[in-house]
Design an enzyme around this catalytic site. Structure first.
Site, PDB file in Angstrom:
ATOM      1  N   CYS A 109      57.921 -21.849  30.809  1.00 49.58           N
ATOM      2  CA  CYS A 109      58.317 -20.046  31.018  1.00 49.58           C
ATOM      3  C   CYS A 109      57.365 -19.060  32.078  1.00 49.58           C
ATOM      4  CB  CYS A 109      57.967 -19.562  28.868  1.00 49.58           C
ATOM      5  SG  CYS A 109      59.463 -20.360  28.612  1.00 49.58           S
TER       6      CYS A 109
HETATM    7  C1  UDX Z   1      55.366 -19.357  26.305  1.00 50.84           C
HETATM    8  C2  UDX Z   1      55.370 -18.039  25.310  1.00 50.84           C
HETATM    9  O1  UDX Z   1      53.838 -18.111  23.723  1.00 50.84           O
HETATM   10  C3  UDX Z   1      56.767 -17.428  24.631  1.00 50.84           C
HETATM   11  O2  UDX Z   1      56.311 -16.995  24.011  1.00 50.84           O
HETATM   12  C4  UDX Z   1      57.939 -18.524  25.419  1.00 50.84           C
HETATM   13  O3  UDX Z   1      59.199 -17.698  24.464  1.00 50.84           O
HETATM   14  C5  UDX Z   1      58.125 -19.644  26.273  1.00 50.84           C
HETATM   15  O4  UDX Z   1      56.218 -19.457  26.977  1.00 50.84           O
HETATM   16  P1  UDX Z   1      54.856 -22.037  25.912  1.00 50.84           P
HETATM   17  O5  UDX Z   1      55.098 -22.094  27.274  1.00 50.84           O
HETATM   18  O6  UDX Z   1      55.014 -23.072  24.758  1.00 50.84           O
HETATM   19  O7  UDX Z   1      54.988 -20.398  25.199  1.00 50.84           O
HETATM   20  O8  UDX Z   1      53.017 -21.929  26.054  1.00 50.84           O
HETATM   21  P2  UDX Z   1      51.852 -20.881  25.522  1.00 50.84           P
HETATM   22  O9  UDX Z   1      51.210 -21.197  24.306  1.00 50.84           O
HETATM   23  O10 UDX Z   1      52.288 -20.265  25.989  1.00 50.84           O
HETATM   24  O11 UDX Z   1      50.883 -21.253  26.694  1.00 50.84           O
HETATM   25  C6  UDX Z   1      51.441 -20.783  28.150  1.00 50.84           C
HETATM   26  C7  UDX Z   1      49.917 -21.604  28.965  1.00 50.84           C
HETATM   27  O12 UDX Z   1      49.126 -20.515  28.877  1.00 50.84           O
HETATM   28  C8  UDX Z   1      49.534 -22.978  28.778  1.00 50.84           C
HETATM   29  O13 UDX Z   1      49.440 -23.964  29.730  1.00 50.84           O
HETATM   30  C9  UDX Z   1      48.116 -22.849  28.028  1.00 50.84           C
HETATM   31  O14 UDX Z   1      47.067 -23.496  28.358  1.00 50.84           O
HETATM   32  C10 UDX Z   1      47.506 -21.438  28.747  1.00 50.84           C
HETATM   33  N1  UDX Z   1      47.067 -20.582  27.819  1.00 50.84           N
HETATM   34  C11 UDX Z   1      46.956 -20.267  26.257  1.00 50.84           C
HETATM   35  C12 UDX Z   1      45.041 -20.418  28.454  1.00 50.84           C
HETATM   36  O15 UDX Z   1      45.910 -20.677  29.467  1.00 50.84           O
HETATM   37  N2  UDX Z   1      44.973 -19.282  27.723  1.00 50.84           N
HETATM   38  C13 UDX Z   1      45.301 -19.430  26.477  1.00 50.84           C
HETATM   39  O16 UDX Z   1      44.209 -18.191  25.693  1.00 50.84           O
HETATM   40  C14 UDX Z   1      46.584 -19.628  26.003  1.00 50.84           C
END
Ligand code: UDX
Length: 415
Positions: free
Chosen positions: A260
């Protein structure tokens, strides 16, 4: 209520089973026979916490036949919107789903509402979906209603997120359309926003773009802090006490991946450019993210020559709790390592199967074997990596696994 869900991918399947759990009579429609059979045999086609249990519990049927939607009062479009590298998305599946629904509308009795849940560019529901539906000879606002209601599900927590949403966004063609959707969502313990269709569409993109911005911002602060000898995580803690900033999504590291955040960001950038606007902040967020994963390899090179060295990867999934490797930082890292002539060994508790489709020739081993490499890279922060013995090793950490600090040589990517 009798509900149909078109598309049994991530959003469709979770939407379908959760609505069934809430007492609705749900039919899932998908062109993929394997997925349909899996659902009917109560086998979870994706790896998602709680899904297997809920599938066994609920009464839900899946089919490849569109005529099964005939009796539905509410039809969700949850098909994929794949994008290419420059962010242009393909609305082909959305258009096809709308065409098939239109065929059914021709013969369908009574009022029903079609709700788009697929992530689409602003304007898609009005400019593509409604005109296709009206080819049936039925008129929007009279014979059928239309809504756009995005999902904000996180992988690994999707069922929890569906049942306890932070907000429910109801983009509605008119009041009757929105009222129908509200009948289903009414009891959700969340704030509701009723708005127009294109606002709902962009709320989804803007939310994910904002989360991506938060991450790239903290990664940039991290890159600066590292050079100044400051611990970025302590900085994030200090910042997070301010509730205008918030303490979540401030974890610096090797960047964001998944199905996403990168895609939605590119979609928004693409749409902005189409209308002649250069989205400078969004472009920079993406650029920073592209470069961030490779900083792990740069840090590694200071300690080990890459040519012919054995480099061990801990983690391949784009985040813990999933087997998903789409846009995972591990992809860029492995590509760079192989290009420089390193020998790569990798471990992940769930994602090996998916990653090996992309890289069939690297070695997939146990986590203990990864520890026997010339140097170790931490790519995903799986909890179990906090229980390994890193003493005597060289570890370059992309995700802040505290236990790894005991290594003989430890370096964080941006702390
Ligand atoms: C995301 C959104 O959170 C969700 O609301 C949407 O509908 C779909 O996309 P998701 O893709 O499941 O969800 O992952 P998420 O938990 O948001 O993490 C996304 C990425 O960001 C991961 O690679 C994670 O490692 C990274 N991340 C997250 C960071 O590098 N730092 C952070 O502080 C948080």
């Amino acid at each position: 209520m009798r509900i149909s869900v078109i598309g049994s991918g991530y959003v469709g399947l979770i939407t379908g089973v959760c609505l069934a759990k809430l007492g609705n009579k749900v039919t899932l429609v998908d062109i993929d026979k394997e997925k349909v059979e899996a659902v009917n045999n109560r086998i979870s086609p994706i790896c998602e916490e709680g899904l297997r249990e809920i599938l066994r519990e609920v009464s839900i049927e899946a089919s490849t036949e569109y005529q099964r939607i005939m009796g539905s009062e509410l039809i969700f479009i949850c098909v994929g919107t794949p994008s290419n590298e420059d962010g242009a998305i393909s609305l082909e599946y959305v258009a096809k789903a709308a065409e098939q629904i239109a065929e059914t509308l021709k013969r369908k009795e009574g009022y029903c509402v079609i709700c788009v849940k697929s992530t689409v560019t602003p304007g898609t529901t009005e400019e593509l979906v409604i005109p296709v539906l009206e080819k049936s000879g039925r008129r929007v606002g009279i014979d059928f209603g239309v809504c756009m209601s995005p999902e904000f599900l996180r992988e690994g927590k999707a069922i929890r997120d569906f049942m306890n949403p932070a907000r429910v966004i109801i983009g509605e063609y008119d009041k009757s359309s929105g009222d129908k959707l509200l009948d289903v969502y009414r009891d959700f313990p969340a704030p509701f926003l009723r708005t127009n269709l294109r606002t709902a569409e962009i709320i989804k993109l803007a939310s994910n773009a904002f989360l991506a911005t938060k991450i790239s911002f903290m990664n940039e602060i991290g890159n600066i802090c590292k050079q100044l000898g400051i611990d970025t995580y302590e900085v994030a803690k200090g910042m997070g006490f301010d509730d205008r900033i918030g303490s979540k999504f401030l974890n610096a590291g090797i960047g964001f991946g998944g199905s996403c955040l990168p895609k939605d960001l590119k979609m928004l950038i693409g749409r902005a450019r189409e209308i002649g606007y250069e989205p400078a902040v969004l472009e920079e967020v993406l650029k920073l993210n592209e470069a961030q994963a490779l900083k792990l390899v740069e840090a590694l090179k200071k300690h080990v020559p890459l040519k012919n060295s054995v480099i061990g990867l801990l983690g391949l999934a784009f985040k813990p709790g999933t087997d998903d490797v789409r846009s995972s930082s591990a992809i860029k890292i492995v590509e760079a390592l192989l290009q420089e002539g390193a020998l790569v060994k990798a471990y992940d508790p769930l994602a090996v199967k998916n990653f090996s489709k992309l890289f069939p020739r690297i070695e997939y081993v146990t986590k203990e074997e990864v520890l026997n490499s010339d140097a170790i890279l931490i790519v995903t922060e799986w909890e179990e990596f906090n229980n390994l013995d890193y003493r005597g090793k060289i570890v370059i950490d992309g995700r802040r696994v505290l236990k790894a600090k005991e290594a003989r040589i430890y370096e964080g990517v941006c702390w």
